[in-house]
Motif scaffolding. Structure first.
Motif, PDB file in Angstrom:
ATOM      1  N   ARG A 136       0.844  -1.204   0.000  1.00 40.56           N
ATOM      2  CA  ARG A 136       0.000   0.000   0.000  1.00 40.56           C
ATOM      3  C   ARG A 136       0.875   1.249   0.000  1.00 40.56           C
ATOM      4  O   ARG A 136       0.669   2.176  -0.784  1.00 40.56           O
ATOM      5  CB  ARG A 136      -0.909  -0.032   1.229  1.00 40.56           C
ATOM      6  N   LEU A 137       1.864   1.268   0.895  1.00 37.38           N
ATOM      7  CA  LEU A 137       2.752   2.422   0.983  1.00 37.38           C
ATOM      8  C   LEU A 137       3.513   2.624  -0.322  1.00 37.38           C
ATOM      9  O   LEU A 137       3.625   3.750  -0.826  1.00 37.38           O
ATOM     10  CB  LEU A 137       3.729   2.243   2.142  1.00 37.38           C
ATOM     11  N   GLY A 138       4.047   1.535  -0.885  1.00 38.63           N
ATOM     12  CA  GLY A 138       4.777   1.640  -2.141  1.00 38.63           C
ATOM     13  C   GLY A 138       3.909   2.163  -3.264  1.00 38.63           C
ATOM     14  O   GLY A 138       4.342   2.998  -4.082  1.00 38.63           O
ATOM     15  N   LEU A 139       2.662   1.704  -3.325  1.00 38.93           N
ATOM     16  CA  LEU A 139       1.726   2.154  -4.352  1.00 38.93           C
ATOM     17  C   LEU A 139       1.433   3.643  -4.231  1.00 38.93           C
ATOM     18  O   LEU A 139       1.504   4.393  -5.219  1.00 38.93           O
ATOM     19  CB  LEU A 139       0.429   1.348  -4.235  1.00 38.93           C
ATOM     20  N   LEU A 140       1.108   4.096  -3.020  1.00 37.36           N
ATOM     21  CA  LEU A 140       0.730   5.496  -2.830  1.00 37.36           C
ATOM     22  C   LEU A 140       1.905   6.444  -3.070  1.00 37.36           C
ATOM     23  O   LEU A 140       1.733   7.532  -3.628  1.00 37.36           O
ATOM     24  CB  LEU A 140       0.153   5.687  -1.424  1.00 37.36           C
ATOM     25  N   CYS A 141       3.097   6.030  -2.684  1.00 33.35           N
ATOM     26  CA  CYS A 141       4.274   6.865  -2.946  1.00 33.35           C
ATOM     27  C   CYS A 141       4.560   6.925  -4.444  1.00 33.35           C
ATOM     28  O   CYS A 141       4.896   7.994  -4.989  1.00 33.35           O
ATOM     29  CB  CYS A 141       5.487   6.325  -2.194  1.00 33.35           C
ATOM     30  N   ALA A 142       4.442   5.794  -5.127  1.00 36.51           N
ATOM     31  CA  ALA A 142       4.685   5.771  -6.570  1.00 36.51           C
ATOM     32  C   ALA A 142       3.693   6.660  -7.310  1.00 36.51           C
ATOM     33  O   ALA A 142       4.052   7.368  -8.262  1.00 36.51           O
ATOM     34  CB  ALA A 142       4.610   4.337  -7.086  1.00 36.51           C
TER      35      ALA A 142
END
Length: 237
Positions: A136-142
């Motif tokens: 989730r964190l990786g997706l939102l940062c990307a």
């Protein structure tokens, strides 16, 4: 460099952000610890220029212009503000977020193409609230970094999704220190992980005013709560 000097945000009953000073540079991760979610969110909103401070100064790249700070920053997963809606699939979330990019930066227009290029195909059809914390964190940062102007990330309470700092701390460290695109990252957290040896700022706990004796028929009523007001998004044109 992000610099805040005696930054303060007043609340109805206590300071949402008590006078706080901090600084963070590109290529670094700063953790700001605060026990109360409203305080953590108010600080993230203020540092990303989504909310105006009551007192104090804030600057990014030697500019104190809040419009400049807003363009260069991204607010990540802030509860009650811009956290993804639970009824969305990852595919729908990506499509919506890409549509919000300034037109001049919409290189990949189709959500499915962006998902493939950024290696999120394995969760494309998963509901957002079911995505594991690290993904989730990786997706939102990307998604935030799809805007090339962004070089400051304000991550609101990533530890609320998991009890293990390994799900978010190493990822934010690596993202900040990426040699291809070094970022300044400030993460508000409930508590500082034991293994963290980097920079930390701690928000002071609020001092509540002495309560006056309650009288009358409404004495047992629920206290009013103050909603955070967020400025409308800038025009994408």
């Amino acid at each position: 460099m992000l610099i805040a000097q005696q930054l303060r945000v007043k609340g109805r009953h206590y300071d949402l952000v008590p006078p706080t000073s901090l600084q963070a540079s590109s290529g670094s991760l700063l953790l700001v610890a605060g026990e109360l979610q409203p305080q953590r969110t108010a600080l993230a909103l203020t540092l990303s220029a989504r909310m105006k401070p009551s007192d104090g100064k804030i600057s990014w790249d030697r500019s104190s212009n809040l419009g400049h700070l807003r363009r260069r920053s991204a607010l990540i997963d802030s509860p009650g503000v811009n956290e993804p809606e639970q009824h969305l699939s990852v595919k729908d979330l990506v499509t919506e977020d890409l549509a919000l990019l300034p037109r001049r930066y919409r290189g990949i227009r189709r959500g499915a193409d962006w998902i493939k290029v950024n290696a999120f195909e394995d969760i494309a059809d998963v509901w957002v609230d079911e995505v594991p914390a690290a993904r989730r964190l990786g997706l939102l940062c990307a998604l935030a970094l799809a805007n090339p102007e962004v070089d400051l990330l304000l991550v609101d309470s990533p530890d609320r999704h998991c009890s293990d700092p390994a799900d978010w701390l190493p990822q934010l460290e690596a993202l900040a220190q990426d040699p291809g695109r070094p970022l300044c990252i400030v993460a508000t957290v409930t508590a500082v992980p034991e293994q963290w040896t980097g920079a930390v700022v701690r928000l002071a706990n609020p001092t509540l005013p002495a309560a006056e004796p309650a009288t009358g028929p409404d004495a047992a009523a629920e206290p009013e709560t103050r909603a955070l007001e967020v400025e409308e998004s800038q025009d994408n044109s």
